[in-house]
Scaffold this motif. Structure first.
Motif, short mmCIF file in Angstrom:
data_model
loop_
_atom_site.label_atom_id
_atom_site.label_comp_id
_atom_site.label_asym_id
_atom_site.label_seq_id
_atom_site.Cartn_x
_atom_site.Cartn_y
_atom_site.Cartn_z
N ARG A 110 -3.47 6.92 33.35
CA ARG A 110 -3.26 6.35 32.03
C ARG A 110 -3.00 7.49 31.04
N LEU A 111 -1.91 7.40 30.28
CA LEU A 111 -1.55 8.40 29.28
C LEU A 111 -2.43 8.20 28.05
N ASP A 112 -3.20 9.23 27.67
CA ASP A 112 -4.08 9.17 26.50
C ASP A 112 -3.41 9.77 25.27
N GLN A 113 -2.78 10.94 25.44
CA GLN A 113 -2.10 11.61 24.33
C GLN A 113 -0.82 12.23 24.86
N ASP A 125 1.24 16.15 28.14
CA ASP A 125 0.54 14.88 28.36
C ASP A 125 -0.92 15.13 28.69
N LEU A 126 -1.80 14.31 28.12
CA LEU A 126 -3.21 14.28 28.51
C LEU A 126 -3.41 12.91 29.15
N VAL A 133 -6.36 15.15 33.21
CA VAL A 133 -5.49 16.29 33.50
C VAL A 133 -4.56 16.50 32.30
N VAL A 134 -4.09 17.74 32.16
CA VAL A 134 -3.11 18.08 31.13
C VAL A 134 -1.89 18.63 31.85
N ASN A 135 -0.78 17.92 31.74
CA ASN A 135 0.48 18.30 32.38
C ASN A 135 1.52 18.58 31.31
N PHE A 136 2.53 19.38 31.66
CA PHE A 136 3.60 19.68 30.70
C PHE A 136 4.94 19.73 31.41
N ARG A 151 -9.38 20.16 24.75
CA ARG A 151 -9.25 21.56 24.31
C ARG A 151 -8.00 22.19 24.91
N ALA A 152 -7.74 21.96 26.19
CA ALA A 152 -6.55 22.51 26.85
C ALA A 152 -5.28 21.96 26.23
N PHE A 153 -5.27 20.65 25.97
CA PHE A 153 -4.11 20.00 25.34
C PHE A 153 -3.85 20.61 23.96
N ASP A 154 -4.90 20.67 23.13
CA ASP A 154 -4.75 21.20 21.77
C ASP A 154 -4.31 22.66 21.77
#
Length: 98
Positions: free
Chosen positions: A2-5, A23-24, A33-36, A62-65
């Motif tokens: 599920r995409l959160d942010q 994506d978070l 997970v944080v993917n790009f 934190r990783a996303f930000d």
């Protein structure tokens, strides 16, 4: 999953235009997970991850930000969609079991 942010950024210099998407996503109960993805607009994007394994929401946020902030410091700006290719609409959610 599920995409959160999601953050969609663009960097334009001269005739060059690059995109960076972050994506978070929730991949399990309390696991994220944080993917790009990045590359030239209109070309296939390269993919990567900031979290090798699922982590708690606080760590993923934190990783996303940090990733988004680092790209903004490098000159990327939020993509207003003015030149973005249209994306397909997301699939409707599956009906809940009774």
């Amino acid at each position: 999953m599920r995409l959160d942010q999601q953050a969609r950024l663009v960097f334009a210099e001269g005739r060059s235009e690059k995109v960076y998407e972050v994506d978070l996503c929730e991949v399990g109960p309390g696991r994220y997970v944080v993917n790009f993805r990045y590359g030239k607009r209109g070309a296939p994007l390269k993919e990567g991850t900031r979290t090798e394994a699922p982590v708690a929401l606080a760590e993923a946020t934190r990783a996303f930000d940090r990733l988004v902030e680092s790209k903004l410091e490098q000159g990327y700006r939020p993509d207003t969609g003015a030149h973005a290719a249209p994306r397909p609409a997301p699939a409707p959610p599956a009906p809940a079991a009774a």
